[in-house]
Write a protein that holds these residues in place. Sequence first.
Motif, mmCIF file in Angstrom:
data_model
loop_
_atom_site.group_PDB
_atom_site.id
_atom_site.type_symbol
_atom_site.label_atom_id
_atom_site.label_comp_id
_atom_site.label_asym_id
_atom_site.label_seq_id
_atom_site.Cartn_x
_atom_site.Cartn_y
_atom_site.Cartn_z
ATOM 1 N N TYR A 12 13.601 9.420 -26.478
ATOM 2 C CA TYR A 12 14.322 10.612 -26.941
ATOM 3 C C TYR A 12 13.371 11.559 -27.660
ATOM 4 C CZ TYR A 12 17.296 13.737 -29.565
ATOM 5 O OH TYR A 12 17.848 14.885 -30.111
ATOM 6 N N GLU A 13 12.546 10.992 -28.577
ATOM 7 C CA GLU A 13 11.630 11.840 -29.357
ATOM 8 C C GLU A 13 10.636 12.528 -28.426
ATOM 9 O OE1 GLU A 13 10.118 13.833 -32.538
ATOM 10 O OE2 GLU A 13 11.973 12.671 -32.346
ATOM 11 N N SER A 14 10.195 11.818 -27.387
ATOM 12 C CA SER A 14 9.219 12.400 -26.451
ATOM 13 C C SER A 14 9.800 13.621 -25.729
ATOM 14 C CB SER A 14 8.792 11.336 -25.426
ATOM 15 O OG SER A 14 7.942 11.906 -24.451
ATOM 16 N N ILE A 15 11.008 13.502 -25.219
ATOM 17 C CA ILE A 15 11.562 14.648 -24.487
ATOM 18 C C ILE A 15 11.961 15.767 -25.449
ATOM 19 C CG2 ILE A 15 13.962 13.846 -24.408
ATOM 20 C CD1 ILE A 15 13.927 15.054 -21.481
ATOM 21 N N ARG A 16 12.371 15.397 -26.694
ATOM 22 C CA ARG A 16 12.709 16.448 -27.666
ATOM 23 C C ARG A 16 11.492 17.306 -27.959
ATOM 24 N NH1 ARG A 16 11.939 18.003 -32.418
ATOM 25 N NH2 ARG A 16 10.529 16.262 -32.881
ATOM 26 N N ARG A 17 10.318 16.623 -28.200
ATOM 27 C CA ARG A 17 9.099 17.385 -28.483
ATOM 28 C C ARG A 17 8.689 18.222 -27.277
ATOM 29 N NH1 ARG A 17 7.212 12.560 -30.678
ATOM 30 N NH2 ARG A 17 5.898 12.291 -28.824
ATOM 31 N N GLN A 18 8.783 17.644 -26.093
ATOM 32 C CA GLN A 18 8.369 18.356 -24.880
ATOM 33 C C GLN A 18 9.206 19.620 -24.676
ATOM 34 O OE1 GLN A 18 8.066 15.691 -21.601
ATOM 35 N NE2 GLN A 18 6.452 16.913 -20.662
ATOM 36 N N LEU A 19 10.491 19.490 -24.880
ATOM 37 C CA LEU A 19 11.362 20.656 -24.717
ATOM 38 C C LEU A 19 11.065 21.716 -25.768
ATOM 39 C CD1 LEU A 19 14.778 18.874 -23.982
ATOM 40 C CD2 LEU A 19 13.401 20.191 -22.355
ATOM 41 N N ALA A 20 10.802 21.269 -26.995
ATOM 42 C CA ALA A 20 10.534 22.219 -28.075
ATOM 43 C C ALA A 20 9.171 22.886 -27.908
ATOM 44 C CB ALA A 20 10.606 21.500 -29.430
ATOM 45 N N ASP A 21 8.129 22.083 -27.596
ATOM 46 C CA ASP A 21 6.774 22.628 -27.527
ATOM 47 C C ASP A 21 6.551 23.503 -26.307
ATOM 48 O OD1 ASP A 21 6.344 21.227 -29.820
ATOM 49 O OD2 ASP A 21 5.233 19.575 -28.848
ATOM 50 N N GLU A 22 7.124 23.087 -25.167
ATOM 51 C CA GLU A 22 6.799 23.789 -23.920
ATOM 52 C C GLU A 22 7.852 24.809 -23.510
ATOM 53 O OE1 GLU A 22 5.635 21.147 -20.809
ATOM 54 O OE2 GLU A 22 4.595 19.785 -22.184
ATOM 55 N N LEU A 23 9.112 24.568 -23.877
ATOM 56 C CA LEU A 23 10.167 25.503 -23.484
ATOM 57 C C LEU A 23 10.807 26.205 -24.669
ATOM 58 C CD1 LEU A 23 12.034 23.422 -20.713
ATOM 59 C CD2 LEU A 23 10.141 25.047 -20.443
ATOM 60 N N GLY A 24 10.558 25.694 -25.873
ATOM 61 C CA GLY A 24 11.130 26.320 -27.060
ATOM 62 C C GLY A 24 12.622 26.122 -27.179
ATOM 63 N N ILE A 25 13.148 24.997 -26.674
ATOM 64 C CA ILE A 25 14.592 24.748 -26.734
ATOM 65 C C ILE A 25 14.842 23.358 -27.297
ATOM 66 C CG2 ILE A 25 15.075 26.267 -24.771
ATOM 67 C CD1 ILE A 25 15.390 23.769 -23.031
ATOM 68 N N ASP A 26 16.077 23.122 -27.720
ATOM 69 C CA ASP A 26 16.493 21.810 -28.211
ATOM 70 C C ASP A 26 17.113 21.018 -27.073
ATOM 71 O OD1 ASP A 26 15.709 22.334 -30.821
ATOM 72 O OD2 ASP A 26 17.641 23.271 -31.324
ATOM 73 N N PRO A 27 17.198 19.696 -27.235
ATOM 74 C CA PRO A 27 17.915 18.905 -26.225
ATOM 75 C C PRO A 27 19.369 19.347 -26.119
ATOM 76 C CG PRO A 27 16.624 17.477 -27.665
ATOM 77 C CD PRO A 27 16.598 18.848 -28.284
#
Length: 1012
Positions: A214-229
């Motif tokens: 969960y933490e991995s995809i949360r960071r990926q979405l935030a860092d690369e797309l600027g969105i939350d899960p």
Amino acid sequence: MDFGILGPLQLAWEGMPVPLPGKTLPRLFAVLLLEAGSVVPLPRLIDAIWEEDPPATARRQVQNTVAAARGLLVHAGTSELEKVGDGYRMRVRPEKLDSLRFQRSARIAREQVAAAEPEAALATLREALALWRGPALAGLSGRLIESGALRWDEERAAAEEDRAELELALATGVSVVADLRRVLERHPYRQRAAELLITALYREERAAEALDAYESIRRQLADELGIDPGRRLKDLYAAMLRDDSALRPPEKPAVAAAPARRELPAPAQLPSDSIHFTGRVDQLAALDLLLEPGPRVAVLSGIGGSGKTTLALHWAHRVRERFPDGQLYVNLRGFDRAAPLTPLDTIAGFLRALGVATESIPSDADEAAALLRSRLADTRTLVILDNARNSPQVVPLLPATAGSVAVVTSRSRLPDLAALHDVRQLTVGALDADESVHLMESLIGAERVRAEPKAAKRIAELCGGLALALRIVGTNLRGQPGTTLAETAAALAGRDRLAHLAVEGDPTTTVAAAFDLSFQALDPEEELLYLNLAFLPGADFSKGLAVALVAWEPEAAERLLAKLVAAHRIDEYRPGRYRFHDLVRDYARRKAEAGFDPAALQRLREQAVEWYAKGPVRLPVEEYRNIVATFLEWNGHPTVSRLLTRLVAFADAGYREDASLSDTLYELPELAHVAEQGIATGVRSKEPMDAVRAYALADAVAYTSGELHQSKAYAEKTLEYLRLTPHGDATGKARNDLGTTLTQLGRYREAVSILREALVSAERSGKRHVLVEVLTSLGSVLRRMGIFAEAETLLRRARDLDAAAPEGPTTVYPLLSLSELYVDQGRISTAEEQDHVIAEMLRDDPSKYYRARLYFRQAAVHHADQDYARAEAALLFGLELVEQANGWRHRLVYTYRLAEMYVDTGRIDDARDALGRVADLDRYQTSETLAVKARVLCKLHTADGDLPEAIRMGRQACDVFAAMPDPLRQARSLRALGRACEAAGAVEAAAQCRADALDLFESLGIDPAREQ
């Protein structure tokens, strides 16, 4: 041959790999298989193979590569690589291409889930995913190929997610963690895959890994797309933190039991009815007959966009209460961007809707069809089979018992289906003008249509009554309240009508796109004939012309025509005559112009011109209309001026020589315009014959119009340009035409001179029909000049020469002139016998002109016999015919003859009435008709007591006939003048007139007493 793109590109023949050498061949197959069943334009193929750096020979290299590909496929029997326009299309049976098999299985699995059959859906998905051998088209690079491969990889990811969800829901114990991690490696932002991975890890008691995921995809979405899960992922994370029992796998029952199967309601699969449905009263009534004893299957056929589906669904909703056991519907995708459904696919879908478990559905198509018939037996079920491609796609789906009804829609009439089954065949054609306007009212409001009624009718006309076109226009207008209907009509009337028949912002909803689906279904030979026919100008075409445009045997060409008709690509609106729908013609013409190179288009022009120029001797008027359209469109291209020769014959015949033809098909100004266009092009041409033909047509039109001075000028121009050709006026035809005009102008000596020249040429040429024409023309003018013996010799020779033709007599011209000669000489019995021969020849001839001439000759015979009642009747009959045939000059001549007879018999008022009826025809006067009129007026004014005017008119008639010279009519005019002079007390002048007339009669060998 089997094809694979779900992994490295693979071709296999009987299980053995087929090597694909080089760089271009694999890329060609990759692009064509990515878009199997669709046309790939040549520029797209070039871009896929070479991207930004194509060689100068790219087009030729693609053609060579296609040839190599066809060589590999020649024995396959399961695919076809064909050229379509400026592109290529690979046709592959769905079972032979792994991507299409995968796509079909994924769809079936979704249907199984919707039918509460999760175990069956899981099994189907496992089979589908087993088809994958690695990433799609692995090893092939390039922007277009990688983009196409990515689409399939995304479909694989979705199927992996579906399978994982089912594995977890059914608690199968199969780990899906590794598969889901692979999905996220290739598609790192798929939150559904992440959700399923976290759930799977948690259920395998790997909670720490689940929280890390969960933490991995949360960071990926935030860092690369600027969105939350998303909400579901957040809720899942919260549930893990509180160790929610809902995350635990469902408990499996101790004893495996057959899954409970819910009872499905009767299927009600009909898509929604259209609130804008309009018209179709006759077709709805015909469909209602399906509810009565008789055929229970109907085929609604028509061109793409005609409204077949709308009609079928509207009727189906009207009668759905009559089918309590359900309504089944399927889009068979016969004409669609996706591959057509196989019968087995459709049967499986129907059986699942009827409550049959997937595992109970036979894999054999025949067995499955038998099961479907069993389930429909003794039920009242309505089956709508929409968008069928052919009969084999339909036959296994038809109910077999009387309670059920099937309605099939197709762009083909499916004639083979009707041959084997009791079927009602209904054509869904264009909406009529009122229906089209009513549909527009439904779409944009009645007030808006009533505000611009003429523009609304014009839009309906420009849409050709095609329902799809009208709906597109209505949709656009509804979204553009500030646009007027007049502006829309003006746009549609422009050069590219199809470009405006598209829904704004939606490139797929266009009339052209609907036609594309039909075009892509054409076989290569059908496509060639279809495009050839579309390139033809004119409103329609005949079977003869269609066959002439192809190199195949006539029987083969006629079979292709029949196939095009059955598929509604063309319409046989009358036996042997065909036409395109207006919009289809625009579409197909554009395809032809884009698909053929200039040399091919010129060959087509030459073939059409050749057929028109050398086709049947007598063409129907429709062909003359098409010749005009063809010349105006192709004017300036080599050989096209040959069409003008056909139009010369049409003009010479006076346009109305067939009584069965409409009187409004052509007016002389139309052909005058054609002649003007031909002259403008011909005088600039390097080929003098182009100008010759144009001037000859202009001459014929002017002559028929009564514009004799203009006719003379055109005839002289014809001769001028003929002298620039190697053979000149070799047959004498052009000089004969000029001589005929000079005769009508009263310039007899000039006419005789040029006609004698024409006679020499005609005799040398050996052209029988021209020689007959020249002999008749020369004999006729010599008769007018009083040279009776030579005239009779020439006319009898013309008559005998024509009668000796292999096909028998072809013209009554020599006989009509002989009859006139015999009346002039007082040989009335001989003239009457000649008229009987003419009447027999004209018994089955529809020519109004010839029959009018016969009536005039018969009137002369009756007048000579002093049978004035029959003479009057014959003249009136003749006048009626020349009025119908627009023979203005002959109308003048016949009317003056009638008026003169009225004066001679004391019917003065009738004479005045007759002259008044032609008072508005002065523009058609010639010196001859003016002289005849002057003699009639001389007699009329003498009877009225207006002697000065009578004498003036009499002298005018005498002077004109003397100048021609026309001694017989000069003598008759002298007698009329003498009576006027005698009534005026000019005794010496009267005596001189009588003496001069007597001398002329005696010189002609005519008994003066007969002329009293």
